[in-house]
Design an enzyme around this catalytic site. Structure first.
Site, PDB file in Angstrom:
ATOM      1  N   HIS A  32      14.454   5.613   4.543  1.00 35.12           N
ATOM      2  CA  HIS A  32      15.138   4.385   4.108  1.00 35.12           C
ATOM      3  C   HIS A  32      16.106   4.640   2.959  1.00 35.12           C
ATOM      4  CE1 HIS A  32      13.022   3.613   0.252  1.00 35.12           C
ATOM      5  NE2 HIS A  32      12.080   4.342   0.809  1.00 35.12           N
ATOM      6  N   LYS A 104      -1.529   1.900   9.275  1.00 35.37           N
ATOM      7  CA  LYS A 104      -2.749   1.101   9.442  1.00 35.37           C
ATOM      8  C   LYS A 104      -2.599  -0.217   8.687  1.00 35.37           C
ATOM      9  CE  LYS A 104      -5.865   5.109   9.751  1.00 35.37           C
ATOM     10  NZ  LYS A 104      -4.955   6.199   9.393  1.00 35.37           N
ATOM     11  N   LYS A 187     -11.808  -0.145   8.200  1.00 41.18           N
ATOM     12  CA  LYS A 187     -12.664   0.956   7.725  1.00 41.18           C
ATOM     13  C   LYS A 187     -12.258   1.429   6.333  1.00 41.18           C
ATOM     14  CE  LYS A 187     -10.145   4.802   9.918  1.00 41.18           C
ATOM     15  NZ  LYS A 187      -9.696   5.446   8.666  1.00 41.18           N
TER      16      LYS A 187
END
Length: 238
Positions: A32, A104, A187
């Protein structure tokens, strides 16, 4: 070999590029920050990966639209930027290609899974999730790494998985794309809690209880969202 375009040139994006290049796949990376991209292209070192050498065959591109000409895309940028970046891609080009999502988490503002956002912003894409106990530094150094690759298309799983697999990286296929995302997100909450328990010296019993009850909560939540119980006992859960 199929051409891979990676959106995000952080530790994980570069590690995946190194692994794919070893397989003979042409790889392009977009960062970016254009200045950082030029620096990586010139110096060929990854500071977040102990300055591991980046092959000259790996290409750094200045604009995200140059990534879109590749046959397989990998999203390795932050989770909370996924909606914005996929909207930006939508404005440039309509995609009909696999999109492997490697970050995630759940989008905070919309409370949606990333595959839901992908289906909305990029309806022509085949969203896939790569998740599990993988560390960028290990993959970059060729150490054994096993991950779950999830998608609703078995053909896409085989096609992409075979290109990514090598002596270091082993993808295990899964069609439970909801469960793999939820396991990958939740998790880490249990992992943080376990780290706190260790730091406070609460004992092995407390740690074992946190992991066991934490897994139960993850499974309960996941199944309520439509996931399969067995998914959470695999690489994207335990």
């Amino acid at each position: 070999m199929k051409k891979f375009g990676i959106i995000g040139a952080g530790a994980w994006g570069i590690a995946l590029a190194i692994s794919l290049e070893k397989n003979g796949c042409p790889v392009s990376l977009w960062h970016h920050n254009e200045g950082k991209s030029k620096e990586l292209d010139l110096e060929r070192k990854a500071p977040k990966l102990n300055n591991i050498r980046i092959s000259d065959k790996i290409k750094f591109v200045p604009t995200i639209d140059e990534i879109l000409s590749n046959e397989i895309l990998i999203y390795a940028s932050p989770t909370q930027e996924f909606d914005r970046i996929t909207q930006r891609i939508q404005k440039i080009k309509t995609l009909e290609t696999p999109l492997v999502i490697t970050c995630k988490g759940i989008d905070i503002s919309s409370k949606k899974l990333l595959t839901d956002i992908s289906n909305k912003n990029l309806p022509g894409c085949i969203p896939m999730i790569l998740s599990g106990p993988g560390f960028a530094i290990d993959l970059a150094n060729g150490l054994p790494t096993a991950l779950t690759l999830a998608a609703t298309s078995n053909e896409a799983l085989r096609n992409v998985g075979e290109l990514m697999a090598n002596n270091s990286l082993r993808p295990y296929y899964n069609d439970d794309i909801i469960g793999v995302q939820i396991g990958g997100a939740l998790k880490n909450i249990i992992a943080i809690a376990t780290g706190i328990a260790m730091g406070k010296r609460l004992g092995d019993g407390a740690i074992a209880s946190l992991i066991t009850r934490g897994m139960n909560e993850i499974i309960t939540f996941g199944m309520a969202m439509g996931a399969k119980r067995e998914t959470f006992f695999g690489l994207s859960g335990i």
